[in-house]
Design an enzyme around this catalytic site. Structure first.
Site, mmCIF file in Angstrom:
data_model
loop_
_atom_site.group_PDB
_atom_site.id
_atom_site.type_symbol
_atom_site.label_atom_id
_atom_site.label_comp_id
_atom_site.label_asym_id
_atom_site.label_seq_id
_atom_site.Cartn_x
_atom_site.Cartn_y
_atom_site.Cartn_z
ATOM 1 N N HIS A 203 -34.383 21.200 4.482
ATOM 2 C CA HIS A 203 -34.727 21.451 5.944
ATOM 3 C C HIS A 203 -33.867 22.810 6.416
ATOM 4 O O HIS A 203 -34.279 23.025 7.634
ATOM 5 C CB HIS A 203 -33.946 20.439 6.894
ATOM 6 C CG HIS A 203 -32.341 20.337 6.626
ATOM 7 N ND1 HIS A 203 -31.638 19.841 5.824
ATOM 8 C CD2 HIS A 203 -31.654 20.883 7.778
ATOM 9 C CE1 HIS A 203 -30.394 20.155 5.925
ATOM 10 N NE2 HIS A 203 -30.238 20.875 7.062
HETATM 11 C C1 UD1 Z 1 -29.617 21.179 12.672
HETATM 12 C C2 UD1 Z 1 -28.476 22.037 12.338
HETATM 13 C C3 UD1 Z 1 -28.012 22.381 10.933
HETATM 14 C C4 UD1 Z 1 -27.997 20.836 10.190
HETATM 15 C C5 UD1 Z 1 -29.115 20.059 10.662
HETATM 16 C C6 UD1 Z 1 -28.934 18.640 10.152
HETATM 17 C C7 UD1 Z 1 -28.308 24.083 13.720
HETATM 18 C C8 UD1 Z 1 -28.416 25.653 13.991
HETATM 19 N N1 UD1 Z 1 -28.624 23.584 12.533
HETATM 20 O O1 UD1 Z 1 -30.589 21.793 11.905
HETATM 21 O O2 UD1 Z 1 -26.836 22.920 10.572
HETATM 22 O O3 UD1 Z 1 -28.059 20.919 8.760
HETATM 23 O O4 UD1 Z 1 -29.268 20.121 12.161
HETATM 24 O O5 UD1 Z 1 -30.118 17.857 10.115
HETATM 25 O O6 UD1 Z 1 -27.894 23.546 14.784
HETATM 26 N N2 UD1 Z 1 -36.830 17.896 15.313
HETATM 27 C C9 UD1 Z 1 -37.542 16.830 15.702
HETATM 28 N N3 UD1 Z 1 -36.736 15.579 16.063
HETATM 29 C C10 UD1 Z 1 -35.332 15.437 16.166
HETATM 30 C C11 UD1 Z 1 -34.871 16.720 15.548
HETATM 31 C C12 UD1 Z 1 -35.358 17.835 15.331
HETATM 32 O O7 UD1 Z 1 -38.887 16.651 15.665
HETATM 33 O O8 UD1 Z 1 -34.986 14.198 16.623
HETATM 34 C C13 UD1 Z 1 -37.647 18.985 15.102
HETATM 35 C C14 UD1 Z 1 -37.911 19.932 16.330
HETATM 36 O O9 UD1 Z 1 -39.177 20.699 15.933
HETATM 37 C C15 UD1 Z 1 -36.871 20.991 15.988
HETATM 38 C C16 UD1 Z 1 -36.618 21.141 14.517
HETATM 39 O O10 UD1 Z 1 -36.821 20.076 13.819
HETATM 40 O O11 UD1 Z 1 -37.253 22.175 16.560
HETATM 41 C C17 UD1 Z 1 -35.191 21.561 14.485
HETATM 42 O O12 UD1 Z 1 -34.192 20.880 14.794
HETATM 43 P P1 UD1 Z 1 -32.780 21.327 15.392
HETATM 44 O O13 UD1 Z 1 -31.728 20.577 15.611
HETATM 45 O O14 UD1 Z 1 -33.000 22.925 16.020
HETATM 46 O O15 UD1 Z 1 -32.365 22.071 13.811
HETATM 47 P P2 UD1 Z 1 -32.199 21.434 12.352
HETATM 48 O O16 UD1 Z 1 -33.209 22.104 11.558
HETATM 49 O O17 UD1 Z 1 -32.241 19.852 12.420
HETATM 50 N N1 UDP Z 2 -29.172 11.798 5.290
HETATM 51 C C1 UDP Z 2 -29.778 10.568 5.631
HETATM 52 N N2 UDP Z 2 -31.072 10.412 5.339
HETATM 53 C C2 UDP Z 2 -31.987 11.219 5.167
HETATM 54 C C3 UDP Z 2 -31.321 12.485 4.900
HETATM 55 C C4 UDP Z 2 -30.022 12.794 4.921
HETATM 56 O O1 UDP Z 2 -28.938 9.677 6.047
HETATM 57 O O2 UDP Z 2 -33.274 10.928 5.234
HETATM 58 C C5 UDP Z 2 -27.764 12.008 5.297
HETATM 59 C C6 UDP Z 2 -27.024 12.394 4.034
HETATM 60 O O3 UDP Z 2 -26.922 11.220 3.398
HETATM 61 C C7 UDP Z 2 -25.676 13.030 4.528
HETATM 62 C C8 UDP Z 2 -26.417 13.686 5.873
HETATM 63 O O4 UDP Z 2 -27.391 12.939 6.284
HETATM 64 O O5 UDP Z 2 -25.037 12.116 4.796
HETATM 65 C C9 UDP Z 2 -26.791 15.144 5.849
HETATM 66 O O6 UDP Z 2 -27.315 15.513 6.761
HETATM 67 P P1 UDP Z 2 -28.356 16.999 6.734
HETATM 68 O O7 UDP Z 2 -28.907 17.115 5.338
HETATM 69 O O8 UDP Z 2 -29.320 16.666 7.746
HETATM 70 O O9 UDP Z 2 -27.451 18.102 7.312
HETATM 71 P P2 UDP Z 2 -26.430 19.053 6.523
HETATM 72 O O10 UDP Z 2 -25.695 18.185 5.726
HETATM 73 O O11 UDP Z 2 -27.239 19.969 5.601
HETATM 74 O O12 UDP Z 2 -25.902 19.785 7.852
#
Ligand code: UD1
Ligand code: UDP
Length: 363
Positions: A203
């Site tokens: 991601h």
């Molecule tokens: C964010 C965090 C990242 C973390 C991740 C956990 C920042 C800068 N990044 O990244 O550090 O590892 O969360 O998963 O804060 N979207 C949906 N539905 C949702 C959420 C997101 O469709 O419920 C899509 C949208 O298109 C959005 C994109 O995902 O623009 C990215 O979501 P965003 O929260 O901005 O960043 P993450 O990649 O999730």
């Molecule tokens: N996770 C989850 N379901 C998924 C993918 C991840 O429950 O489909 C959990 C995973 O076990 C961990 C956390 O989400 O506890 C990690 O989140 P993510 O990878 O989104 O973010 P990051 O840790 O990179 O910030």
């Protein structure tokens, strides 16, 4: 103390569980969900599954550019903080929710603690790295997972209020794993046998927003010849839709799964490949070999002990390591003992007593 705890993204919901339980014994906690993640499978499913109390506030901010999302969370947080007048704020990790809440807190002169402080990738192209540096420079108390994080803070001139407490993700895992084993039927549902599949998550913008890197990773996964389970983050799903690639049946793309299913998928995988910070650590805690699909990591400790290998996004490199990577038998504790949340609650309780004492002493 009245504490505002801020969450917004998937890993923060999971991390808040042990912390809320621990601080609830000493303090009044107001939980604020920024709404950064909002799909049921990225947000509410964790509250339902882990029985986390409903947040007192949901700012409903949703997705947006880096600036817009951060700014909108700040506006919402300011209103909540002015209304609730907390004594303290807790933020965690490195998301835009973390940054926005930290900035708002600072500007209102409300002290705040940062959980998972001091981790560094030394790659300022990552929004998370920028968030971490700013948040750590403003935090009042820094709760670090690792000794290395403490050293990073010291080298940036941050010495006061730095505590090595371990990883609250480990607390969460130890608490949830027995329930996950009892409740999750994910292996049956997906027709999987233990150790007969690999688990992958992707991601990071560096991988999803660069079609060449994403294609290279997916081409590698396509060619392993092994069943690969890929619970797909919505960011990656959108990027994949725009990509011209034919995927083999052995690469099984599914929706994001709940925490219990994820723990069971991780525990029974032969191999994990990921660019997630949380998943790298969970792979280590469950003694599953991990290939990290990045060029650098904050979680250097897992690489140093030989259980995690940085393979980047190059197809050839991923494939070369896919079956040959074999960690050593030693598996030391590197990120605490699973009681990080208790340590945090204890330190905050002591801080409150000290503050009250200092106030009385100065009257
Ligand atoms: C964010 C965090 C990242 C973390 C991740 C956990 C920042 C800068 N990044 O990244 O550090 O590892 O969360 O998963 O804060 N979207 C949906 N539905 C949702 C959420 C997101 O469709 O419920 C899509 C949208 O298109 C959005 C994109 O995902 O623009 C990215 O979501 P965003 O929260 O901005 O960043 P993450 O990649 O999730
Ligand atoms: N996770 C989850 N379901 C998924 C993918 C991840 O429950 O489909 C959990 C995973 O076990 C961990 C956390 O989400 O506890 C990690 O989140 P993510 O990878 O989104 O973010 P990051 O840790 O990179 O910030």
């Amino acid at each position: 103390m009245k504490i505002i705890s801020v969450v917004g993204a998937r890993p923060e919901f999971i991390q808040t569980m042990p912390v809320s339980r621990a601080i609830g014994a000493f303090h009044q906690e107001i939980l604020v969900h920024t709404g950064q993640h909002y799909d049921y499978k990225m947000s509410q499913q964790f509250f339902d599954e882990l029985e986390i109390p409903m947040p007192h506030y949901n700012l409903g901010v949703g997705s947006g550019s880096q600036a817009r999302q951060t700014a909108e969370i700040m506006v919402g947080m300011e209103e909540v903080m002015l209304k609730e007048k907390p004594d303290y704020v807790i933020v965690r990790g490195d998301t835009n929710s973390t940054l926005a809440a930290a900035l708002t807190s600072s500007k209102l002169c409300i002290p705040f603690a940062h959980i998972e402080a001091g981790e560094r990738s030394f790659n300022r192209r990552m929004p998370e790295e920028v968030n971490r540096i700013v948040v750590d420079s403003l935090a009042d108390r820094h709760f670090c997972v690792s000794e290395m994080a403490v050293r990073h803070l010291h080298s940036e001139g941050i010495h006061d209020g730095v505590y090595q407490v371990g990883d609250v993700m480990l607390d969460a895992l130890l608490f949830a794993l027995p329930m996950a084993r009892a409740k999750s039927d994910v292996l049956n549902r997906l027709g999987l046998m233990p150790r007969r599949y690999s688990l992958v998550t992707i991601h990071r913008p560096a991988n999803t927003d660069d079609p060449l890197r994403l294609k290279s990773i997916l081409s590698a996964l396509n060619q392993t010849g092994e069943t690969v389970i890929l619970p797909l983050h919505p960011r990656t799903r959108k990027a994949l839709e725009a990509l011209d690639i034919q995927l083999n049946d052995s690469l099984r793309i599914i929706d994001p799964v709940g925490y219990f299913d994820m723990l069971v998928l991780e525990e029974n995988a032969r191999l994990i490949a990921t660019d997630s910070g949380g998943v790298q650590r969970e792979a280590y805690y469950m003694s599953i070999p991990c290939l990290t699909l990045r060029d650098e990591t904050e979680w250097v400790g897992t690489v140093e002990v030989g259980w995690n290998r940085l393979v980047g996004a190059e197809q050839k490199n991923i494939l070369e390591n896919w079956f040959s990577f074999s960690p050593p038998s030693e598996h030391p504790f590197i990120y605490g003992d699973g009681n990080a949340a208790q340590h945090i609650a204890g330190i905050l309780a002591k801080a409150e007593t000290m503050q009250a004492f200092e106030k009385e002493g100065s009257l």
